[in-house]
Write a protein that holds these residues in place. Structure first.
Motif, mmCIF file in Angstrom:
data_model
loop_
_atom_site.group_PDB
_atom_site.id
_atom_site.type_symbol
_atom_site.label_atom_id
_atom_site.label_comp_id
_atom_site.label_asym_id
_atom_site.label_seq_id
_atom_site.Cartn_x
_atom_site.Cartn_y
_atom_site.Cartn_z
ATOM 1 N N ARG A 148 -6.514 33.303 24.277
ATOM 2 C CA ARG A 148 -5.906 34.399 23.520
ATOM 3 C C ARG A 148 -4.676 34.909 24.275
ATOM 4 N NH1 ARG A 148 -7.751 35.017 18.541
ATOM 5 N NH2 ARG A 148 -7.007 37.162 18.683
ATOM 6 N N GLY A 178 1.462 39.513 11.897
ATOM 7 C CA GLY A 178 0.181 38.862 12.184
ATOM 8 C C GLY A 178 -0.800 39.813 12.860
ATOM 9 N N SER A 179 -1.699 39.211 13.656
ATOM 10 C CA SER A 179 -2.762 40.012 14.277
ATOM 11 C C SER A 179 -2.190 41.070 15.229
ATOM 12 C CB SER A 179 -3.719 39.094 15.032
ATOM 13 O OG SER A 179 -2.997 38.222 15.876
ATOM 14 N N GLY A 188 -3.959 35.114 18.574
ATOM 15 C CA GLY A 188 -4.077 33.668 18.622
ATOM 16 C C GLY A 188 -2.719 33.002 18.778
ATOM 17 N N ASP A 189 -1.698 33.624 18.217
ATOM 18 C CA ASP A 189 -0.337 33.110 18.352
ATOM 19 C C ASP A 189 0.629 34.286 18.252
ATOM 20 O OD1 ASP A 189 -0.288 33.878 15.724
ATOM 21 O OD2 ASP A 189 0.252 31.922 14.903
ATOM 22 N N ASP A 191 3.570 35.802 15.923
ATOM 23 C CA ASP A 191 4.198 35.716 14.607
ATOM 24 C C ASP A 191 5.376 36.677 14.577
ATOM 25 O OD1 ASP A 191 2.114 34.017 13.237
ATOM 26 O OD2 ASP A 191 0.850 35.724 13.749
ATOM 27 N N HIS A 267 2.429 40.219 3.540
ATOM 28 C CA HIS A 267 1.880 38.867 3.627
ATOM 29 C C HIS A 267 1.716 38.414 5.080
ATOM 30 C CE1 HIS A 267 1.110 34.651 2.852
ATOM 31 N NE2 HIS A 267 2.028 34.377 3.752
ATOM 32 N N TYR A 268 2.760 38.563 5.874
ATOM 33 C CA TYR A 268 2.703 38.045 7.241
ATOM 34 C C TYR A 268 1.890 38.924 8.188
ATOM 35 C CZ TYR A 268 5.915 34.429 5.800
ATOM 36 O OH TYR A 268 6.479 33.359 5.157
ATOM 37 N N THR A 269 1.577 40.141 7.738
ATOM 38 C CA THR A 269 0.692 40.989 8.539
ATOM 39 C C THR A 269 -0.765 40.573 8.337
ATOM 40 O OG1 THR A 269 2.242 42.836 8.493
ATOM 41 C CG2 THR A 269 -0.057 43.372 8.944
ATOM 42 N N GLY A 270 -1.063 40.130 7.118
ATOM 43 C CA GLY A 270 -2.428 39.660 6.863
ATOM 44 C C GLY A 270 -3.445 40.782 6.876
ATOM 45 N N SER A 271 -4.714 40.478 7.167
ATOM 46 C CA SER A 271 -5.178 39.142 7.522
ATOM 47 C C SER A 271 -5.170 38.201 6.306
ATOM 48 C CB SER A 271 -6.608 39.222 8.051
ATOM 49 O OG SER A 271 -7.472 39.623 6.995
ATOM 50 N N ALA A 272 -5.413 36.941 6.540
ATOM 51 C CA ALA A 272 -5.485 35.982 5.446
ATOM 52 C C ALA A 272 -6.545 36.407 4.427
ATOM 53 C CB ALA A 272 -5.777 34.586 5.993
HETATM 54 N N1 DCP Z 1 -1.611 33.908 6.255
HETATM 55 C C1 DCP Z 1 -2.209 33.838 4.992
HETATM 56 N N2 DCP Z 1 -2.974 32.760 4.645
HETATM 57 C C2 DCP Z 1 -3.171 31.755 5.525
HETATM 58 C C3 DCP Z 1 -2.582 31.807 6.802
HETATM 59 C C4 DCP Z 1 -1.806 32.905 7.142
HETATM 60 O O1 DCP Z 1 -2.031 34.750 4.187
HETATM 61 N N3 DCP Z 1 -3.934 30.716 5.170
HETATM 62 C C5 DCP Z 1 -0.836 35.106 6.627
HETATM 63 C C6 DCP Z 1 -1.788 36.207 7.012
HETATM 64 C C7 DCP Z 1 -1.846 36.116 8.490
HETATM 65 C C8 DCP Z 1 -0.420 35.741 8.828
HETATM 66 O O2 DCP Z 1 -0.027 34.869 7.774
HETATM 67 O O3 DCP Z 1 -2.236 37.326 9.099
HETATM 68 C C9 DCP Z 1 -0.271 35.097 10.177
HETATM 69 O O4 DCP Z 1 -1.117 33.956 10.255
HETATM 70 P P1 DCP Z 1 -1.894 33.579 11.573
HETATM 71 O O5 DCP Z 1 -2.530 32.255 11.328
HETATM 72 O O6 DCP Z 1 -0.980 33.663 12.740
HETATM 73 O O7 DCP Z 1 -3.087 34.642 11.654
HETATM 74 P P2 DCP Z 1 -3.227 36.028 12.422
HETATM 75 O O8 DCP Z 1 -1.959 36.389 13.131
HETATM 76 O O9 DCP Z 1 -3.742 37.002 11.435
HETATM 77 O O10 DCP Z 1 -4.389 35.779 13.494
HETATM 78 P P3 DCP Z 1 -4.244 35.024 14.911
HETATM 79 O O11 DCP Z 1 -4.369 36.068 15.980
HETATM 80 O O12 DCP Z 1 -5.382 34.070 14.946
HETATM 81 O O13 DCP Z 1 -2.912 34.348 14.949
#
Ligand code: DCP
Ligand code: MG
Ligand code: MN
Length: 336
Positions: A148, A178-179, A188-189, A191, A267-272
């Motif tokens: 992480r 993202g997260s 995890g990465d 963004d 969208h890019y804030t998520g979560s998915a």
């Molecule tokens: N996203 C989405 N659907 C997916 C993948 C991603 O809507 N199948 C959107 C929501 C995610 C964001 O893109 O929050 C960033 O994707 P990440 O895979 O980087 O996921 P997170 O940042 O939420 O978690 P992590 O800490 O694992 O990177």
């Protein structure tokens, strides 16, 4: 996989969540997405419910928890564990699939194919496996990518990207999404969302930025290469801070324009999982939400859209919640 979440759930439910998460993970790597989603939904309902589960009835009363999962909750409460976990997760094949799907770019079907070819270890793959460019990079940084990333390092990398973007074009802004934006202790990465004024030609912005970041040494590998004069807006790659003992980290860069900032940020804030459920809700209300815009007046027949409707102005996230008739939810409350 979501173990580092700021835990809004109750300590007492932790074992229940842990055991069910093991099943969700195991079904995912075996390619049983449907079952995996079922467990993921139940886990999210348990995290959200705000009460200590102490019986079958407590569990079965939650949305997304049916008789089968409620029985498992009961078994965990009674015995502190779940027999099905050892059955489903601890056999040697599952362990190999787990090892392989932890390589970035490897999904359940590739892992299964390698297993059937008789490969059991990462060395087997290195010596005899056929890997795509992405998977080779995933294998090269296997350990690093499992680690992480602390928030402070995400900020450091985000700042370098931001400074570089501004040096290319002062009107560009960089936002960590993202997260990280959801407030996680570790990510995890990384963004990064880059926003440009609408009138600026998006061509070349991303490729110029990437070139500078490579020359500076921050970006070390590409996972998807961007065509030089292309119009791509998503970049996935690998970066590493200068200095000793710095790990290789996954870096994603998304280019958006001012007029789509609200939906893009959401969208890019998520979560998915949050994105999936808010889109489903929009659809139920005759609307359609994407990473670009919110549409109203959508007429559907089954899955087919008969009338594409009209764009609802959503300059920021708040306006999207409002248009959907929802109370605003800050990023920290968007894990599901
Ligand atoms: N996203 C989405 N659907 C997916 C993948 C991603 O809507 N199948 C959107 C929501 C995610 C964001 O893109 O929050 C960033 O994707 P990440 O895979 O980087 O996921 P997170 O940042 O939420 O978690 P992590 O800490 O694992 O990177
Ligand atoms: Mg991320
Ligand atoms: Mn990402």
């Amino acid at each position: 996989s979501q173990s580092s979440s700021v835990n809004t759930s109750l300590e007492e439910n932790k074992i229940v969540i842990q055991e069910l998460q093991k099943l969700a993970d195991a079904f995912r790597i075996k390619g049983d997405t449907w079952r995996s989603h079922g467990y993921t939904k139940a886990i999210s309902a348990i995290k959200r419910c705000g009460k200590v589960l102490s019986s079958y009835e407590d569990a079965v009363s939650l949305p997304g928890v049916g008789d089968k999962i409620a029985s498992k909750v009961w078994e965990i409460l009674e015995t502190g564990r779940l027999r099905k976990v050892s059955e489903v997760c601890e056999d040697s094949k599952t362990k190999v699939l787990q090892l392989f799907t932890n390589i970035w770019g490897v999904g359940p079907s590739t892992a299964e194919a390698w297993y059937l070819q008789g490969f059991c270890t990462l060395d087997d793959l290195k010596e005899k496996g056929t890997l795509t460019k992405q998977q080779q990079i995933g294998l090269k940084y296997y350990q690093d990518f499992l680690e992480r990333i602390p928030r402070i390092e995400v900020e450091e990398i985000g700042e370098l990207v931001s400074v570089m973007a501004k040096s290319i074009q002062p009107q560009l802004t960089a936002t960590l999404v993202g997260s990280y934006r959801r407030g996680k202790e570790s990510c995890g990465d990384i963004d990064v969302m880059i926003c440009k004024p609408d009138h600026l030609d998006s061509k070349n912005i991303l490729s110029q930025l990437l070139e500078s970041l490579k020359n500076s040494g921050l970006i070390t590998d590409d996972l998807v290469s961007i065509e030089k004069d292309g119009n791509e807006r998503k970049y996935l790659g690998v970066c590493q801070l200068p200095g000793e003992n710095k790990k290789h980290r996954r870096l994603d860069i998304f280019l958006v324009q001012k007029s789509e900032l609200g939906p893009a940020l959401m969208h890019y804030t998520g979560s998915a999982l949050f994105n999936r459920s808010i889109r489903l809700l929009a659809a139920k209300k005759g609307m359609s939400l994407s990473e670009h815009s919110l549409h109203g007046g959508i007429v559907r027949e089954g899955l087919k859209v008969l009338n594409g409707g009209y764009i609802i102005p959503t300059p920021d996230e708040k306006s999207i919640f409002e248009a959907l008739g929802l109370a605003y939810r800050p990023p920290e409350e968007r894990d599901h």
